[in-house]
Write an enzyme that holds these catalytic residues in place. Structure first.
Site, mmCIF file in Angstrom:
data_model
loop_
_atom_site.group_PDB
_atom_site.id
_atom_site.type_symbol
_atom_site.label_atom_id
_atom_site.label_comp_id
_atom_site.label_asym_id
_atom_site.label_seq_id
_atom_site.Cartn_x
_atom_site.Cartn_y
_atom_site.Cartn_z
ATOM 1 N N ASP A 187 -6.473 7.498 -13.348
ATOM 2 C CA ASP A 187 -6.759 6.914 -12.036
ATOM 3 C C ASP A 187 -6.267 7.814 -10.910
ATOM 4 O OD1 ASP A 187 -4.028 6.476 -12.487
ATOM 5 O OD2 ASP A 187 -4.300 4.345 -12.908
ATOM 6 N N ASN A 224 2.519 -6.363 -14.337
ATOM 7 C CA ASN A 224 1.585 -7.499 -14.347
ATOM 8 C C ASN A 224 0.575 -7.395 -15.486
ATOM 9 O OD1 ASN A 224 -0.013 -5.409 -13.496
ATOM 10 N ND2 ASN A 224 -0.770 -6.409 -11.637
ATOM 11 N N GLU A 238 -6.434 -4.321 -12.978
ATOM 12 C CA GLU A 238 -5.517 -5.402 -12.646
ATOM 13 C C GLU A 238 -5.949 -6.688 -13.372
ATOM 14 O OE1 GLU A 238 -2.951 -4.442 -11.307
ATOM 15 O OE2 GLU A 238 -3.200 -3.243 -9.502
#
Ligand code: PGA
Length: 231
Positions: free
Chosen positions: A73, A132, A139
């Site tokens: 990324d 997370n 995400e």
């Protein structure tokens, strides 16, 4: 297809870094008994976790001339020369110390999945794990069939990454990331997890339900994943 996830609980960060660097060294080394270098395509992470692994790789002075690196990324709207761009991170931590060919240093763009496929596919992808449950910048609630695209970063990710910037307001809010399908296309995957604050996410990913709520949980569907964890 045998789905097997090997979990290594490692005694400390240094040991974890060296173990993963060993695996990369074995993969990119000349074919035994010859001087032939295999054309290896690596998916590579940034962040705090892989720093020790890159240091260990650099110390080994390996031959990188037949290796292509595809980073997972990169932030959007960041100058590649910015100290916290992932392009800069990779240059400082790995690329500048190797003989990798410039054209074999790849960062995400909107044709990334085609580029990866044309190069013959990813042989090994190294991942970190977000607190997370994200992998790369996929995400929570990312569809499992996602490919490389631009995403908004979760608030938790912006908070976690603010430690690398002067202020939380300086953290980019968008990134371009390999998708979950892109990552899952890799022949082999290693996920490195460092720190007790990642334990919850790891437990959910490995022992919880396979669900887009926890992007890393998709790894259970891959046939060749190794996880390295240390406190
Ligand atoms: P970290 O990030 O290595 O900086 O903890 C991991 C990740 O968010 O994937």
């Amino acid at each position: 297809m045998v789905k097997e996830m090997i979990i290594n609980y490692v005694k400390d960060y240094h040991t974890m870094s060296v173990m993963v660097a060993d695996i990369i060294e074995d993969l990119i080394a000349p074919t035994p008994g010859t001087h032939n270098l295999p054309h290896i395509k690596l998916g590579l992470p940034t962040g705090g976790t892989p720093i020790g692994m890159y240091k260990s790789l650099v110390e080994r002075n390996l031959t990188w001339s037949a290796v292509t690196t595809f980073n997972l990324d990169e932030y959007i709207d960041i100058d590649p020369d910015h100290p916290e761009s992932y392009t800069n991170f990779m240059w400082r931590r790995l690329h500048m110390y190797t003989n990798i060919k410039e054209e074999n240093i790849r960062f995400p763009n909107l044709n990334y999945d085609d580029e990866i496929q044309k190069a013959g596919g990813l042989d090994l992808t190294i991942l970190g794990l977000g607190s997370n449950g994200h992998i790369a910048f996929n995400e929570p609630f990312t569809p499992f069939n996602s490919t490389t695209r631009i995403v908004n970063l979760a608030q938790q990710t912006i908070k976690d990454n603010s430690r690398f910037f002067d202020s939380i307001d300086d953290v980019p809010t968008q990134a371009i990331t390999m998708g979950l399908k892109t990552i899952m296309s890799s022949k082999e995957i290693i996920m490195m997890v460092h720190g007790e604050h990642k334990r919850d996410a790891l437990v959910k990913a490995i022992w919880g339900k396979t669900t887009p709520d926890v992007p890393a949980s998709i790894l259970k569907e891959h046939e060749n994943v190794r996880v390295f964890y240390c406190d």
